[in-house]
Design an enzyme around this catalytic site. Structure first.
Site, short mmCIF file in Angstrom:
data_model
loop_
_atom_site.label_atom_id
_atom_site.label_comp_id
_atom_site.label_asym_id
_atom_site.label_seq_id
_atom_site.Cartn_x
_atom_site.Cartn_y
_atom_site.Cartn_z
N LYS A 44 -6.19 -6.85 -1.96
CA LYS A 44 -5.98 -7.11 -3.39
C LYS A 44 -5.04 -8.30 -3.59
O LYS A 44 -4.68 -8.64 -4.71
CB LYS A 44 -5.36 -5.90 -4.09
CG LYS A 44 -6.29 -4.74 -4.34
CD LYS A 44 -5.70 -3.79 -5.41
CE LYS A 44 -4.90 -2.68 -4.82
NZ LYS A 44 -4.45 -1.68 -5.81
N LYS A 46 -1.99 -8.23 -2.69
CA LYS A 46 -0.69 -7.64 -3.05
C LYS A 46 0.05 -7.26 -1.78
O LYS A 46 -0.55 -6.80 -0.82
CB LYS A 46 -0.91 -6.34 -3.85
CG LYS A 46 -1.16 -6.49 -5.32
CD LYS A 46 -1.19 -5.10 -5.98
CE LYS A 46 -1.01 -5.16 -7.47
NZ LYS A 46 -0.91 -3.84 -8.11
N1 C2G Z 1 -0.10 0.76 -15.48
C1 C2G Z 1 0.16 1.00 -16.83
N2 C2G Z 1 1.16 0.34 -17.45
C2 C2G Z 1 1.92 -0.56 -16.76
C3 C2G Z 1 1.67 -0.79 -15.40
C4 C2G Z 1 0.64 -0.11 -14.77
O1 C2G Z 1 -0.53 1.82 -17.48
N3 C2G Z 1 2.92 -1.20 -17.42
C5 C2G Z 1 -1.21 1.49 -14.85
C6 C2G Z 1 -2.32 0.56 -14.36
O2 C2G Z 1 -3.20 0.23 -15.43
C7 C2G Z 1 -3.00 1.42 -13.29
C8 C2G Z 1 -1.83 2.25 -12.73
O3 C2G Z 1 -0.75 2.17 -13.70
O4 C2G Z 1 -3.94 2.31 -13.90
C9 C2G Z 1 -1.35 1.74 -11.39
O5 C2G Z 1 -1.04 0.36 -11.54
P1 C2G Z 1 -1.00 -0.55 -10.21
O6 C2G Z 1 -0.17 0.11 -9.18
O7 C2G Z 1 -0.69 -1.96 -10.63
O8 C2G Z 1 -2.51 -0.44 -9.71
P2 C2G Z 1 -3.56 -1.64 -9.50
O9 C2G Z 1 -2.95 -2.69 -8.66
O10 C2G Z 1 -4.06 -1.97 -10.85
O11 C2G Z 1 -4.67 -0.94 -8.59
O12 C2G Z 1 -8.95 0.74 -7.44
C10 C2G Z 1 -8.02 0.56 -8.50
C11 C2G Z 1 -6.81 -0.21 -8.02
O13 C2G Z 1 -6.27 0.38 -6.85
C12 C2G Z 1 -5.74 -0.25 -9.12
#
Ligand code: C2G
Length: 130
Positions: A44, A46
């Site tokens: 990703k 990351k």
């Molecule tokens: N999230 C949120 N509000 C934020 C930050 C994150 O609602 N201020 C939510 C994201 O939308 C996601 C979850 O928290 O649903 C986890 O966020 P991340 O760890 O950034 O996940 P991501 O990198 O988006 O990976 O297959 C799906 C991916 O693995 C999602």
């Protein structure tokens, strides 16, 4: 027993993550989190501050989370949903529409992101604080 699943990296666990997990849990009785492995994160683009094991331990300590499984590929969601008999798939709204293909086997819900907070914002603010 209504089962819910969500996926993510959940690095530097913060109130935006908690708010998502809390609302996701409200759709059922059992919440599964597909936690991105360090290898999947590399895909990703990351690099999480905390390792998979550290992020897993943090999630497992939360009252909203019932099970943490590794997220290793983009494609595993369908199998996970069938294997764990999931009723509802939940993601934050930054993913809106991206997983609608799963709607033949479960409800697909996108919840509004919590504004003003993200793991990258935390890192950035800490790097630039004087
Ligand atoms: N999230 C949120 N509000 C934020 C930050 C994150 O609602 N201020 C939510 C994201 O939308 C996601 C979850 O928290 O649903 C986890 O966020 P991340 O760890 O950034 O996940 P991501 O990198 O988006 O990976 O297959 C799906 C991916 O693995 C999602």
């Amino acid at each position: 027993m209504r089962r819910v699943i969500t996926y993510g990296t959940f690095d530097l666990l913060h109130y935006g993550h908690i708010n998502l997990l809390k609302r996701a849990k409200a759709y059922g009785d059992y919440l599964i989190v597909g936690l991105s492995t360090d290898e999947f994160n590399a895909g990703k683009g990351k690099k999480a501050y905390f390792s998979y094991d550290q992020r897993k331990e943090l999630l497992e300590s939360l009252r909203y989370v019932d099970l943490v499984i590794p997220e290793q590929t983009w494609e595993q969601k369908r199998n996970d949903i069938l294997l764990y008999q999931v009723d509802t798939f939940v993601m934050g709204s930054d993913w809106a529409g991206k997983f609608d293909d799963l709607s033949d086997i479960c409800d697909v819900i996108y919840l509004p992101r919590t504004p003003e907070i993200s793991s990258s914002k935390i890192k950035n603010d800490l790097e630039h604080r004087n």
